[in-house]
Design a protein around this motif. Structure first.
Motif, PDB file in Angstrom:
ATOM      1  N   UNK A  84      49.456  44.586  46.287  1.00 25.16           N
ATOM      2  CA  UNK A  84      48.803  45.862  46.582  1.00 25.16           C
ATOM      3  C   UNK A  84      47.304  45.674  46.773  1.00 25.16           C
ATOM      4  N   UNK A  85      46.866  45.883  48.027  1.00 25.51           N
ATOM      5  CA  UNK A  85      45.451  45.766  48.379  1.00 25.51           C
ATOM      6  C   UNK A  85      44.998  46.978  49.168  1.00 25.51           C
ATOM      7  N   UNK A  86      43.817  46.873  49.775  1.00 25.50           N
ATOM      8  CA  UNK A  86      43.240  48.005  50.504  1.00 25.50           C
ATOM      9  C   UNK A  86      44.093  48.442  51.697  1.00 25.50           C
ATOM     10  N   UNK A 113      45.993  56.078  39.844  1.00 23.34           N
ATOM     11  CA  UNK A 113      47.070  55.095  39.906  1.00 23.34           C
ATOM     12  C   UNK A 113      46.664  53.934  39.001  1.00 23.34           C
ATOM     13  N   UNK A 114      47.580  53.419  38.179  1.00 22.58           N
ATOM     14  CA  UNK A 114      47.234  52.260  37.354  1.00 22.58           C
ATOM     15  C   UNK A 114      47.016  51.036  38.248  1.00 22.58           C
ATOM     16  N   UNK A 115      45.763  50.571  38.357  1.00 19.20           N
ATOM     17  CA  UNK A 115      45.402  49.516  39.295  1.00 19.20           C
ATOM     18  C   UNK A 115      45.299  48.127  38.673  1.00 19.20           C
ATOM     19  N   UNK A 120      42.853  46.176  44.186  1.00 21.67           N
ATOM     20  CA  UNK A 120      42.092  47.392  44.472  1.00 21.67           C
ATOM     21  C   UNK A 120      41.337  47.834  43.222  1.00 21.67           C
ATOM     22  N   UNK A 121      40.055  48.150  43.379  1.00 19.47           N
ATOM     23  CA  UNK A 121      39.253  48.684  42.270  1.00 19.47           C
ATOM     24  C   UNK A 121      39.320  50.209  42.284  1.00 19.47           C
TER      25      UNK A 121
END
Length: 140
Positions: A84-86, A113-115, A120-121
């Motif tokens: 999961x990225x930008x 969302x729990x990142x 993703x920051x």
């Protein structure tokens, strides 16, 4: 369309829709778990019937029938946590906001969302929400 974010507990947010991300293979994490528990397992049942797994861009509209303050929950698939990225975030948000637009919703509240463990920051998440929501709502 009015877009909102809040620090209020999502079960108390009175809104036309809560837009929340669901990581693939992690149904027990975050908002979806709480909504499912509050709704007596109906979200899990509906997801199974409709084949929603949390893959990037999948969407599911769930009506909680008073178990939370929101009129509906729009779950969007974020894909696998490790990938999961930008780009995945933008695809997921675009899919979710398109559903909101198609349903002609007057307002949408985006949940956190729990990142942890993703690429993703929190800052990147907020920027993506702001930019994608405006792009999807734009009409020529």
């Amino acid at each position: 369309m009015k877009f909102m974010t809040t620090r209020k507990h999502f079960s108390q947010v009175e809104t036309a829709a809560l837009l929340t991300g669901c990581l693939e293979g992690e149904p027990e994490i975050g908002l979806s778990s709480f909504v499912d528990t509050a709704g007596g397992g109906n979200l899990t049942t509906q997801a199974a019937i409709e084949g929603f797994t949390g893959k990037v861009g999948e969407t599911l509209i769930y009506v909680p029938f008073g178990t939370i303050a929101a009129k509906r929950v729009i779950a969007v698939g974020l894909g696998k946590r490790a990938k999961f990225g930008k780009d995945e975030l933008r695809k997921a948000l675009a899919a979710g906001f398109k559903v909101c637009r198609e349903k002609k919703l007057s307002e949408v509240t985006v949940t956190e969302v729990p990142l942890t463990g993703t690429k993703v920051t929190q800052y990147q998440f907020a920027v993506a929400v702001a930019s994608v929501s405006r792009l999807v709502d734009y009409e020529i």
